[in-house]
Design a protein around this motif. Structure first.
Motif, PDB file in Angstrom:
ATOM      1  N   LEU A 147       8.948 -24.105   8.542  1.00 37.36           N
ATOM      2  CA  LEU A 147       7.589 -23.615   8.305  1.00 37.36           C
ATOM      3  C   LEU A 147       7.481 -22.130   8.644  1.00 37.36           C
ATOM      4  O   LEU A 147       6.866 -21.348   7.899  1.00 37.36           O
ATOM      5  N   LYS A 148       8.072 -21.739   9.749  1.00 35.43           N
ATOM      6  CA  LYS A 148       8.016 -20.329  10.149  1.00 35.43           C
ATOM      7  C   LYS A 148       8.718 -19.424   9.136  1.00 35.43           C
ATOM      8  O   LYS A 148       8.302 -18.280   8.917  1.00 35.43           O
ATOM      9  N   ALA A 149       9.788 -19.929   8.522  1.00 34.85           N
ATOM     10  CA  ALA A 149      10.583 -19.108   7.610  1.00 34.85           C
ATOM     11  C   ALA A 149      10.116 -19.169   6.160  1.00 34.85           C
ATOM     12  O   ALA A 149      10.577 -18.380   5.325  1.00 34.85           O
ATOM     13  N   ALA A 150       9.223 -20.099   5.842  1.00 41.19           N
ATOM     14  CA  ALA A 150       8.759 -20.235   4.461  1.00 41.19           C
ATOM     15  C   ALA A 150       8.097 -18.942   4.001  1.00 41.19           C
ATOM     16  O   ALA A 150       7.300 -18.348   4.735  1.00 41.19           O
ATOM     17  N   PRO A 151       8.414 -18.475   2.789  1.00 43.33           N
ATOM     18  CA  PRO A 151       7.874 -17.200   2.311  1.00 43.33           C
ATOM     19  C   PRO A 151       6.368 -17.255   2.119  1.00 43.33           C
ATOM     20  O   PRO A 151       5.845 -18.208   1.539  1.00 43.33           O
ATOM     21  N   ARG A 152       5.675 -16.278   2.627  1.00 41.98           N
ATOM     22  CA  ARG A 152       4.216 -16.235   2.491  1.00 41.98           C
ATOM     23  C   ARG A 152       3.835 -15.569   1.168  1.00 41.98           C
ATOM     24  O   ARG A 152       4.238 -14.441   0.893  1.00 41.98           O
ATOM     25  N   PRO A 193      10.059 -31.237  -0.475  1.00 42.74           N
ATOM     26  CA  PRO A 193      10.665 -30.825   0.795  1.00 42.74           C
ATOM     27  C   PRO A 193      10.311 -31.729   1.980  1.00 42.74           C
ATOM     28  O   PRO A 193      10.994 -31.678   3.001  1.00 42.74           O
ATOM     29  N   ARG A 194       9.265 -32.545   1.831  1.00 40.54           N
ATOM     30  CA  ARG A 194       8.918 -33.471   2.910  1.00 40.54           C
ATOM     31  C   ARG A 194       9.088 -34.917   2.458  1.00 40.54           C
ATOM     32  O   ARG A 194      10.016 -35.599   2.846  1.00 40.54           O
ATOM     33  N   ASP A 195       8.213 -35.410   1.613  1.00 39.32           N
ATOM     34  CA  ASP A 195       8.252 -36.810   1.208  1.00 39.32           C
ATOM     35  C   ASP A 195       9.536 -37.140   0.466  1.00 39.32           C
ATOM     36  O   ASP A 195      10.057 -38.257   0.582  1.00 39.32           O
ATOM     37  N   GLY A 196      10.057 -36.173  -0.279  1.00 41.84           N
ATOM     38  CA  GLY A 196      11.298 -36.399  -1.002  1.00 41.84           C
ATOM     39  C   GLY A 196      12.510 -36.416  -0.090  1.00 41.84           C
ATOM     40  O   GLY A 196      13.255 -37.391  -0.018  1.00 41.84           O
ATOM     41  N   ALA A 242      18.130 -23.807   6.267  1.00 40.46           N
ATOM     42  CA  ALA A 242      18.194 -22.668   5.343  1.00 40.46           C
ATOM     43  C   ALA A 242      18.072 -23.123   3.892  1.00 40.46           C
ATOM     44  O   ALA A 242      17.467 -22.433   3.060  1.00 40.46           O
ATOM     45  N   VAL A 243      18.642 -24.279   3.576  1.00 37.79           N
ATOM     46  CA  VAL A 243      18.548 -24.811   2.215  1.00 37.79           C
ATOM     47  C   VAL A 243      17.117 -25.247   1.917  1.00 37.79           C
ATOM     48  O   VAL A 243      16.605 -25.020   0.815  1.00 37.79           O
ATOM     49  N   LYS A 244      16.456 -25.856   2.900  1.00 32.77           N
ATOM     50  CA  LYS A 244      15.054 -26.243   2.713  1.00 32.77           C
ATOM     51  C   LYS A 244      14.173 -25.030   2.474  1.00 32.77           C
ATOM     52  O   LYS A 244      13.296 -25.041   1.608  1.00 32.77           O
ATOM     53  N   VAL A 245      14.411 -23.971   3.228  1.00 31.83           N
ATOM     54  CA  VAL A 245      13.632 -22.742   3.053  1.00 31.83           C
ATOM     55  C   VAL A 245      13.878 -22.160   1.670  1.00 31.83           C
ATOM     56  O   VAL A 245      12.946 -21.708   0.981  1.00 31.83           O
ATOM     57  N   ASP A 246      15.137 -22.176   1.237  1.00 32.60           N
ATOM     58  CA  ASP A 246      15.485 -21.676  -0.095  1.00 32.60           C
ATOM     59  C   ASP A 246      14.778 -22.502  -1.165  1.00 32.60           C
ATOM     60  O   ASP A 246      14.235 -21.961  -2.145  1.00 32.60           O
ATOM     61  N   LEU A 247      14.775 -23.821  -0.986  1.00 32.34           N
ATOM     62  CA  LEU A 247      14.089 -24.697  -1.949  1.00 32.34           C
ATOM     63  C   LEU A 247      12.603 -24.358  -2.019  1.00 32.34           C
ATOM     64  O   LEU A 247      12.036 -24.219  -3.112  1.00 32.34           O
ATOM     65  N   ILE A 248      11.972 -24.223  -0.862  1.00 34.01           N
ATOM     66  CA  ILE A 248      10.543 -23.907  -0.825  1.00 34.01           C
ATOM     67  C   ILE A 248      10.272 -22.570  -1.513  1.00 34.01           C
ATOM     68  O   ILE A 248       9.302 -22.425  -2.267  1.00 34.01           O
ATOM     69  N   ALA A 249      11.131 -21.597  -1.270  1.00 34.77           N
ATOM     70  CA  ALA A 249      10.975 -20.286  -1.908  1.00 34.77           C
ATOM     71  C   ALA A 249      11.081 -20.403  -3.427  1.00 34.77           C
ATOM     72  O   ALA A 249      10.321 -19.769  -4.175  1.00 34.77           O
TER      73      ALA A 249
END
Length: 298
Positions: free
Chosen positions: A66-71, A14-17, A28-35
């Motif tokens: 960062l704020k939306a990333a699932p904890r 999600p960052r270096d890539g 929203a797609v980045k958040v989905d990927l992180i999830a």
């Protein structure tokens, strides 16, 4: 030293890539990927970079991501910060871990961030102090550990010096990066051995790009030194903008497949990981770069 029983895979997609992908990816797609990556069992996932958007447009909106990333318990979302301004923005967005970076190559440092290695490290001194005061962990990256697009060979002494200085400044972990992917196994081991002469193996991570198809071979060669933290990028995302034809970091799914096949535990659900690779690759309009995704028909 024997192979480690467990390896922590640091997911940098999600960052270096994404930062080097031309197609802009919505937040929203980045958040989905992180999830998806967190659900697959990855415990350390780089969520973004607090650099000026004019320099890295893909990383605009990292605060919102960062704020939306699932904890999830035990899952951390480090973000890259280049200076105090970036650190303050990351802290305001709720960052609990950040990363700083320095090059082992003087030429790369000058070309990439317009300052010497010594000057780049000096910029991080107030960041390290502020991070300690805020209880934020700091990871350090050393780039060009096996070669530089501008100066070619990089002296091992320079790699050791930068790694040691980042450690002395307070970085809990030092990631050694073959930024342009030119390393081969014997050179990778020689570099790692030099660093392990100054730092404990528990503090060292490896970050190999796959430009010449050597990343997995380099990792395998280094595993018996006891390194148990490896960086990888889902779907083989990314590349180095400073090296013609450079591909991304080693694909996370290819790495996990190799490690699990060797009996080394990663805690990662391989099928969920391949599906995450297919998801983000579709979002940027191309097939996943990993061997495993191709073998699965994606």
């Amino acid at each position: 030293m024997a192979f480690p029983a467990d390896v922590r895979v640091v997911e940098v997609g999600p960052r270096d890539g994404l930062q080097n992908e031309a197609t802009l990816v919505p937040e929203a797609v980045k958040v989905d990927l992180i999830a998806r990556l967190a659900a697959a069992g990855l415990r350390t996932i780089e969520a973004g970079s607090f650099v000026a958007p004019k320099w890295v447009p893909q990383m605009a909106g990292s605060a919102e991501v960062l704020k939306a990333a699932p904890r999830r318990p035990g899952v951390s979302y480090p973000v890259l910060v280049p200076n105090m301004k970036g650190f303050e923005a990351a802290l305001a967005a709720g960052a609990q871990e950040v990363a700083v970076f320095a090059a082992a190559s003087e030429a790369f440092s000058q070309k990439n961030i317009n300052c010497s290695i010594a000057e780049s490290l000096a910029r991080f001194a107030p960041v390290m102090e502020a991070a300690r005061a805020a209880g934020v962990r700091v990871r350090g990256y050393v780039s060009c550990v096996l070669g530089c697009p501008y100066q070619g060979e990089v002296p091992l002494a320079a790699v050791v010096d930068v790694a040691e200085r980042l450690s002395q400044m307070g970085c809990y972990e030092i990631s050694l990066g073959d930024t342009i992917g030119v390393g081969t196994p014997r050179k990778a081991v020689a570099m790692l051995d030099a660093v392990l002469g100054a730092l404990p193996v528990e503090q060292v991570a490896l970050h190999f790009h796959d430009t010449y198809g050597q990343a997995l071979a380099n990792i395998y060669a280094c595993l018996d030194r006891g390194v148990a933290v490896l960086d990888a990028s889902v779907g083989g995302l990314g590349g180095c903008p400073y090296a013609a034809g450079a591909s991304g970091n080693v694909a996370t799914e290819d790495l996990v497949y190799m490690l699990e096949g060797m009996g080394i535990r990663t805690g990662v659900d391989l099928e969920a990981l391949v599906e995450a690779a297919a998801f983000i690759s579709a979002a940027i309009g191309r097939a996943p770069a990993s061997h495993l995704a191709k073998a699965r028909g994606y």
